[in-house]
Design an enzyme around this catalytic site. Structure first.
Site, PDB file in Angstrom:
ATOM      1  N   LYS A 119      26.739 -11.141  28.966  1.00  0.00           N
ATOM      2  CA  LYS A 119      27.278 -11.887  29.682  1.00  0.00           C
ATOM      3  C   LYS A 119      26.878 -13.456  29.139  1.00  0.00           C
ATOM      4  O   LYS A 119      27.950 -14.270  29.559  1.00  0.00           O
ATOM      5  CB  LYS A 119      26.899 -12.005  31.113  1.00  0.00           C
ATOM      6  CG  LYS A 119      27.208 -10.647  31.953  1.00  0.00           C
ATOM      7  CD  LYS A 119      27.192 -10.941  33.348  1.00  0.00           C
ATOM      8  CE  LYS A 119      27.484  -9.686  34.204  1.00  0.00           C
ATOM      9  NZ  LYS A 119      27.325  -9.812  35.732  1.00  0.00           N
ATOM     10  N   LYS A 203      35.922   0.268  29.140  1.00  0.00           N
ATOM     11  CA  LYS A 203      36.012   0.488  30.486  1.00  0.00           C
ATOM     12  C   LYS A 203      37.199  -0.085  31.227  1.00  0.00           C
ATOM     13  O   LYS A 203      37.322  -1.107  30.903  1.00  0.00           O
ATOM     14  CB  LYS A 203      34.644   0.258  31.047  1.00  0.00           C
ATOM     15  CG  LYS A 203      33.635   1.307  31.398  1.00  0.00           C
ATOM     16  CD  LYS A 203      32.295   0.527  32.142  1.00  0.00           C
ATOM     17  CE  LYS A 203      32.497  -0.198  33.390  1.00  0.00           C
ATOM     18  NZ  LYS A 203      31.095  -0.342  34.086  1.00  0.00           N
ATOM     19  N   LYS A 206      37.460  -5.623  35.706  1.00  0.00           N
ATOM     20  CA  LYS A 206      38.102  -6.683  36.536  1.00  0.00           C
ATOM     21  C   LYS A 206      38.206  -7.924  35.414  1.00  0.00           C
ATOM     22  O   LYS A 206      39.162  -8.636  35.517  1.00  0.00           O
ATOM     23  CB  LYS A 206      37.666  -7.236  37.594  1.00  0.00           C
ATOM     24  CG  LYS A 206      36.141  -7.380  37.579  1.00  0.00           C
ATOM     25  CD  LYS A 206      35.648  -7.510  39.030  1.00  0.00           C
ATOM     26  CE  LYS A 206      33.975  -7.443  39.098  1.00  0.00           C
ATOM     27  NZ  LYS A 206      33.497  -7.373  40.324  1.00  0.00           N
TER      28      LYS A 206
END
Ligand code: TRP
Length: 341
Positions: A119, A203, A206
């Protein structure tokens, strides 16, 4: 407590961040599991808004995003009288225990967390301290209620290990054997892992820039049909058996979605569809998705149009959560040795 291992009741805790739209991966990987678990366990399903602000959020949108996740829980079938549905920030025990755990967890443990590395990327120095500390707060979420089981995806396994390390170290450091349980992950099996419709090696997410890569819980029937129609496949027909899915990740994904949505094993789906072309299979898959998700989407939209109803649920949940955390936090304060007048 005299037992050296935790011997209290079982409790399930999980959380979803109020950032961005929920998609089919969240539905199959989290919501459907939550609904099943509430029948057998005391469950707490949290909307983790404290975690959301580890990255910038629009203050004008955050509360509505919290309501939207709550609406998704309810629309998927979580019963708010049975399970506890609440916003994390409404119960101060999360932040308080998070601080105490900051003083239990070690820098080295957090430095190993792969999600922080992913991240923060190249911008580690500019990440918030909160983003680095994210998994410590997650441990506090779980342990403020002495939750024993945590349904999460594969990607959260490392964070759950950290929660166990923190619980164990707290119990030893404060000479309180069995004070906290060592929470167990209930990992979503690889079969329920939903991949991108464009690239079967990624995957469904979003954060994928292409909306074509995912089915959102709020997509219309037309959008669903279109996305399935345009989903990546190959020119060959569906295989007759599971070993024919090897090296065909996009095909495996579509078949897996069909199996999950129809509640059937993959082998049975291939028994029916093996040899068929995607021109036939895709419309059937789209119909199935529309049939199953349609009522969920409609209920979610209804709830989002009635924020007062969602707020009543969240308030009720927050009060129940606070009542569970209060006596546990009183014990924590005593064990740590804080002043008590
Ligand atoms: N980190 C979790 C996720 O990204 C969300 C989360 C926060 C969570 N606190 C939790 C999950 C506690 C389970 C238990 O999916």
């Amino acid at each position: 407590m005299s037992d050296s291992v935790y011997s209290g009741p079982e409790r399930v805790f999980s959380g979803v961040q109020p950032s961005g739209r929920l998609h089919l991966g969240n539905y199959l990987g989290a919501l459907v599991k939550f609904v099943a678990l509430q029948a057998t366990h005391d469950c707490m399903f949290c909307v983790v808004d404290l975690h959301a602000i580890t990255q910038p959020q629009d203050p004008k949108a955050l509360a509505d995003q919290t309501r939207e996740i709550a609406a998704a829980y309810l629309a998927a079938g979580v019963d708010p009288k049975r399970a506890i549905v609440f916003p994390q920030s409404a119960v101060s025990a999360h932040a308080e225990l998070g601080w105490i755990f900051n003083c239990v967890a070690r820098m080295g443990w957090l430095e190993r967390m792969t999600q922080f590395k992913d991240k923060s990327g190249k911008d580690r120095e500019r990440s918030s301290v909160g983003l680095f500390d994210y998994p410590v707060l997650q441990a506090a979420d779980i342990l403020a209620y002495r939750a024993t089981h945590v349904p999460v995806g594969e990607d959260q396994k490392q964070h759950l290990e950290l929660s166990r390390d923190i619980a164990d170290r707290f119990n030893r450091e404060f000479n309180a054997p069995g004070f906290f349980p060592l929470p167990e992950p209930l990992i979503t099996g690889p079969g329920a892992r939903v991949m991108s419709l464009r690239d079967g090696s990624k995957k469904m997410s979003k954060s994928d820039p292409s909306d074509q890569s995912r089915i959102n819980l709020l997509d219309s029937a037309d959008e669903i049909a279109n996305k399935i129609k345009r989903a990546t496949t190959d020119p060959h027909p569906l295989p007759e058996a599971e070993d024919g899915l090897k090296d065909r990740p996009e095909v495996e994904n579509l078949v897996g979605i069909y199996a999950a949505m129809s509640g059937r094993p993959v082998a049975s789906v291939l028994g029916e569809w093996g040899g068929a072309g995607f021109g036939k299979f895709k419309p059937a898959l789209a119909d199935l998705l529309v049939e199953r998700l349609g009522p969920v989407t409609a209920e979610m939209r209804r709830l989002m149009g009635d924020p007062a109803e969602v707020d009543r649920v969240l308030k009720y949940g927050a009060a129940r959560a606070a009542a569970i955390a209060a006596p546990i936090m009183a014990e924590v304060r005593a064990v740590v040795g804080f002043w008590r007048g």
